[in-house]
Design an enzyme around this catalytic site. Structure first.
Site, short mmCIF file in Angstrom:
data_model
loop_
_atom_site.label_atom_id
_atom_site.label_comp_id
_atom_site.label_asym_id
_atom_site.label_seq_id
_atom_site.Cartn_x
_atom_site.Cartn_y
_atom_site.Cartn_z
CG HIS A 193 -2.16 -0.84 0.98
ND1 HIS A 193 -3.40 -0.30 0.75
CD2 HIS A 193 -2.31 -2.18 0.92
CE1 HIS A 193 -4.28 -1.28 0.57
NE2 HIS A 193 -3.63 -2.42 0.67
N PRO B 91 -5.04 -0.34 -7.15
CG PRO B 91 -3.62 -2.10 -7.69
CD PRO B 91 -3.66 -0.80 -6.93
N GLY C 226 4.02 4.34 -4.55
CA GLY C 226 4.66 5.62 -4.27
C GLY C 226 5.39 5.46 -2.95
CG ASP D 291 -1.78 -21.07 -0.29
OD1 ASP D 291 -2.26 -21.91 -1.08
OD2 ASP D 291 -0.56 -20.86 -0.17
CB THR E 7 1.23 -17.17 -0.52
OG1 THR E 7 1.81 -18.48 -0.51
CG2 THR E 7 2.14 -16.21 0.19
CG ASP F 38 5.99 8.96 -0.24
OD1 ASP F 38 5.13 8.18 0.22
OD2 ASP F 38 5.69 10.06 -0.78
CB SER G 5 0.49 -24.08 1.42
OG SER G 5 1.77 -23.57 1.65
#
Length: 377
Positions: free
Chosen positions: A63, A154, A67, A292, A241, A69, A295
């Site tokens: 997140h 996204p 960018g 997942d 995962t 920074d 696993s």
């Protein structure tokens, strides 16, 4: 002679400026040699106390790094970047602050918060048996934190084509999308924030699910006294995962899939029955299941195998196999020559993390080095 000396000084200063303005492995070797081990120690202690911290730190890095920074760490009111809808549920801030406090005591004004976030994510991956990789450092901290900066993140409602476009705009490929989606809680598990409104009836409680800017009302009959799990960061700060989700977020995919209703046809029939047994219609929406399957506690490529076989728990993961470009990436890790001669999931993931860590960084004289990560100097 004086002119020649001046020219030499200018050249030396230019070279130093370039070296200071680039990310590189071992940036703090001379200025704060224990920086990376200090961050690693805080991550390790936090993960031992709370297993959810490792995936939380992975997500925090993602997140921040559309960018990179450290702006997501700032607390400066309702308009702060961390309050953006897409950032809801992000965690791990306290680990970063503790590490920063220790580093400021030893090396004041040297190590940036943005670098601490990147290092902490790397160490979190290693703690879940993921690949170990070198982190480039030398980032400086941003001086602006605004909720609007998250607009290009996204989103849960994005198609794979839209996701590929957003990644491409940041210098990332379809391959990076597959690797980072499968490990950094993209899509559904990144961008859901729950607002719960409890009715005054004795038969029902109502959950209003805000997804991608659209309200969807979910009604679930449950016994009085049952408390819906409102701690959304516990539900959705996990990387795909590693980590778990709740049945609440499976209901539509299992029983009212759009279009057509019923169950998502992409789910393997055998797995569908297993999911329904764990998340029965009108059942306990707080029951947890591994994202997942097979696993859930280990960082590995099993999530990709699950996607190929119709065993993806989340629709956002399953969607990757419906697109030709991302499907080819998934399949590439299971070719005839793998694992000896084919691509390495672990190495490729590490490479994608390094690439992501370079997005829109501030270096050299840009930005600043904060004294505390949650506030501007």
């Amino acid at each position: 002679m004086v002119l020649v000396l001046q020219l030499q000084v200018l050249i030396v200063c230019y070279i130093i400026g370039i070296s200071q303005g680039q990310l590189r492995v071992g940036f703090y070797t001379n200025t704060c040699p224990d920086a990376e081990s200090i961050v690693g120690g805080f991550v390790r202690d936090a993960a031992q106390a709370n297993p959810k911290i490792a995936p939380a730190l992975l997500r925090l890095h993602f997140h921040d790094c559309f960018g990179c920074d450290g702006s997501i760490l700032i607390e400066n009111g309702a308009n702060a970047e961390r309050n953006a809808f897409g950032h809801q549920g992000v965690g791990g801030f306290e680990v970063i602050e503790k590490a920063k406090s220790q580093l400021e005591a030893l090396c004041p004004g040297v190590v940036s918060c943005a670098d601490i976030v990147a290092l902490a994510a790397r160490d979190a991956i290693a703690l879940t048996k993921g690949p170990s990789y070198e982190v480039e450092t030398g980032r400086r901290d941003g001086v602006v934190s605004d909720v609007s900066t998250a607009d290009k993140m996204p989103d849960v409602s994005d198609s794979v084509e839209q996701l590929k476009t957003k990644f491409q705009e940041k210098g990332l490929s379809a391959k990076d999308l597959v690797l980072l989606n499968g490990t950094l809680s993209l899509s559904l598990s990144l961008y859901i924030y729950i607002y719960i409104y409890m009715s005054h009836t004795e038969s029902c409680k109502f959950g209003v699910l805000l997804v991608g800017g659209h309200l969807k009302v979910y009604e679930q009959a449950i016994n009085i006294g049952t408390t819906f799990e409102k701690e959304h960061n516990k539900t959705y700060n996990a990387a795909h995962t590693i980590g778990t989700t709740a049945c609440f977020f499976m209901t539509q995919r299992l029983y009212n899939f759009i279009p057509g209703g019923g169950s998502d046809p992409a789910i393997n029939p055998n797995f569908l029955q297993e999911l329904k047994s764990k998340c029965p219609k009108n059942g306990d929406v707080n029951v947890r299941l591994a994202i997942d399957q097979g696993s859930e506690q280990t960082f590995d490529s099993q999530i990709l195998q699950n996607i190929r076989s119709g065993f993806a728990v989340l629709q956002s993961d399953a969607r990757l196999y419906a697109d030709a470009a991302t499907r080819n990436v998934v399949d590439s890790y299971f070719g005839f020559l793998n694992p000896l001669f084919g691509p390495s999931f672990e190495a490729d993931f590490a490479n994608s993390m390094v690439k992501m860590g370079r997005i829109e960084v501030k270096t050299g004289s840009q930005g600043t080095i904060r004294r505390v990560c949650r506030a501007f100097n």
